[in-house]
Design an enzyme around this catalytic site. Sequence first.
Site, PDB file in Angstrom:
ATOM      1  CB  CYS A   5      55.769   1.370 120.345  1.00 58.91           C
ATOM      2  SG  CYS A   5      54.332   0.302 119.979  1.00 58.91           S
ATOM      3  CG  ASP A  28      62.876   3.724 106.024  1.00 55.54           C
ATOM      4  OD1 ASP A  28      62.213   2.518 106.219  1.00 55.54           O
ATOM      5  OD2 ASP A  28      64.213   3.563 106.193  1.00 55.54           O
ATOM      6  CG  HIS A  44      53.252  -3.364 119.454  1.00 52.52           C
ATOM      7  ND1 HIS A  44      54.640  -2.891 118.886  1.00 52.52           N
ATOM      8  CD2 HIS A  44      53.523  -4.849 119.296  1.00 52.52           C
ATOM      9  CE1 HIS A  44      55.389  -3.973 118.581  1.00 52.52           C
ATOM     10  NE2 HIS A  44      54.835  -5.100 119.016  1.00 52.52           N
ATOM     11  CG  ASN A  83      60.214  -6.300 104.078  1.00 51.36           C
ATOM     12  OD1 ASN A  83      59.781  -6.908 102.847  1.00 51.36           O
ATOM     13  ND2 ASN A  83      60.784  -5.546 104.105  1.00 51.36           N
ATOM     14  N   GLY A  89      62.820 -10.201 105.646  1.00 53.15           N
ATOM     15  CA  GLY A  89      63.561  -8.899 105.673  1.00 53.15           C
ATOM     16  C   GLY A  89      62.661  -8.045 106.856  1.00 53.15           C
ATOM     17  CG  HIS A  94      54.786  -1.173 115.433  1.00 52.10           C
ATOM     18  ND1 HIS A  94      54.525  -0.676 116.663  1.00 52.10           N
ATOM     19  CD2 HIS A  94      53.784  -0.770 114.594  1.00 52.10           C
ATOM     20  CE1 HIS A  94      53.578   0.203 116.552  1.00 52.10           C
ATOM     21  NE2 HIS A  94      53.004   0.197 115.160  1.00 52.10           N
ATOM     22  CG  HIS A  96      56.789  -1.619 108.966  1.00 51.78           C
ATOM     23  ND1 HIS A  96      57.175  -2.592 109.987  1.00 51.78           N
ATOM     24  CD2 HIS A  96      57.730  -1.663 108.071  1.00 51.78           C
ATOM     25  CE1 HIS A  96      58.362  -3.148 109.630  1.00 51.78           C
ATOM     26  NE2 HIS A  96      58.733  -2.881 108.452  1.00 51.78           N
ATOM     27  CG  HIS A  98      58.593  -0.905 103.596  1.00 51.11           C
ATOM     28  ND1 HIS A  98      59.727  -0.223 104.066  1.00 51.11           N
ATOM     29  CD2 HIS A  98      58.527  -1.889 104.208  1.00 51.11           C
ATOM     30  CE1 HIS A  98      60.326  -0.902 105.009  1.00 51.11           C
ATOM     31  NE2 HIS A  98      59.540  -2.082 104.911  1.00 51.11           N
TER      32      HIS A  98
HETATM   33  P1  5GP Z   1      61.475  -3.943 107.711  1.00 50.25           P
HETATM   34  O1  5GP Z   1      62.891  -4.218 107.336  1.00 50.25           O
HETATM   35  O2  5GP Z   1      61.174  -4.337 108.948  1.00 50.25           O
HETATM   36  O3  5GP Z   1      60.602  -4.239 106.599  1.00 50.25           O
HETATM   37  O4  5GP Z   1      61.668  -2.187 107.717  1.00 50.25           O
HETATM   38  C1  5GP Z   1      61.934  -1.512 108.645  1.00 50.25           C
HETATM   39  C2  5GP Z   1      62.167  -0.026 108.345  1.00 50.25           C
HETATM   40  O5  5GP Z   1      62.134   0.900 109.306  1.00 50.25           O
HETATM   41  C3  5GP Z   1      63.548  -0.139 107.656  1.00 50.25           C
HETATM   42  O6  5GP Z   1      63.441   0.557 106.257  1.00 50.25           O
HETATM   43  C4  5GP Z   1      64.418   0.846 108.446  1.00 50.25           C
HETATM   44  O7  5GP Z   1      65.338   1.763 107.830  1.00 50.25           O
HETATM   45  C5  5GP Z   1      63.307   1.629 109.319  1.00 50.25           C
HETATM   46  N1  5GP Z   1      63.742   2.171 110.502  1.00 50.25           N
HETATM   47  C6  5GP Z   1      64.214   1.608 111.560  1.00 50.25           C
HETATM   48  N2  5GP Z   1      64.353   2.418 112.476  1.00 50.25           N
HETATM   49  C7  5GP Z   1      63.871   3.394 112.086  1.00 50.25           C
HETATM   50  C8  5GP Z   1      63.940   4.781 112.937  1.00 50.25           C
HETATM   51  O8  5GP Z   1      64.453   5.115 114.120  1.00 50.25           O
HETATM   52  N3  5GP Z   1      63.280   6.077 112.258  1.00 50.25           N
HETATM   53  C9  5GP Z   1      62.853   5.687 110.974  1.00 50.25           C
HETATM   54  N4  5GP Z   1      62.328   6.977 110.276  1.00 50.25           N
HETATM   55  N5  5GP Z   1      62.872   4.598 110.241  1.00 50.25           N
HETATM   56  C10 5GP Z   1      63.621   3.459 110.639  1.00 50.25           C
HETATM   57 ZN    ZN Z   2      55.497  -1.304 118.424  1.00 49.09          ZN
END
Ligand code: 5GP
Ligand code: ZN
Length: 110
Positions: A5, A28, A44, A83, A89, A94, A96, A98
């Site tokens: 957010c 990322d 959100h 995830n 993981g 929020h 997302h 990948h």
């Molecule tokens: P998750 O682990 O929740 O599936 O994915 C979260 C992703 O967000 C991770 O791959 C992490 O590298 C990325 N991430 C976390 N904080 C930030 C940020 O401040 N900026 C960017 N561009 N990516 C972020």
């Molecule tokens: Zn959010």
Amino acid sequence: MCVFCKIIAGEIPSAKVYEDELCLAFRDINPQAKVHILVIPKEHIPSFSSITEKNADLIAHVLTVAATVAKQEGLASYRIVSNCGPDAGQTVEHLHFHILGGEKLSERMV
Ligand code: 5GP
Ligand code: ZN
């Protein structure tokens, strides 16, 4: 406010690759493939498990944008991952998606 957010609000900078009124795609910060992009709804929504009939149109739009972004990046092959929950993981609560590609990906998904 969650980290994504804050990115949407412009409080945290990001390398944006696509934006419209409903969603945002950005690179990322810790890429796990040569191309690693996150596509998120601006609303959100905490995780994949929060998807319902009520937000299904928004999710369809986010996924359509993911397909468009993958094309823009020139990806013929790629993987879409969401995830959901700590054991899968998920580190940012929020929703997302990948986009992972730009190289040969592992045949293992776990
Ligand atoms: P998750 O682990 O929740 O599936 O994915 C979260 C992703 O967000 C991770 O791959 C992490 O590298 C990325 N991430 C976390 N904080 C930030 C940020 O401040 N900026 C960017 N561009 N990516 C972020
Ligand atoms: Zn959010």
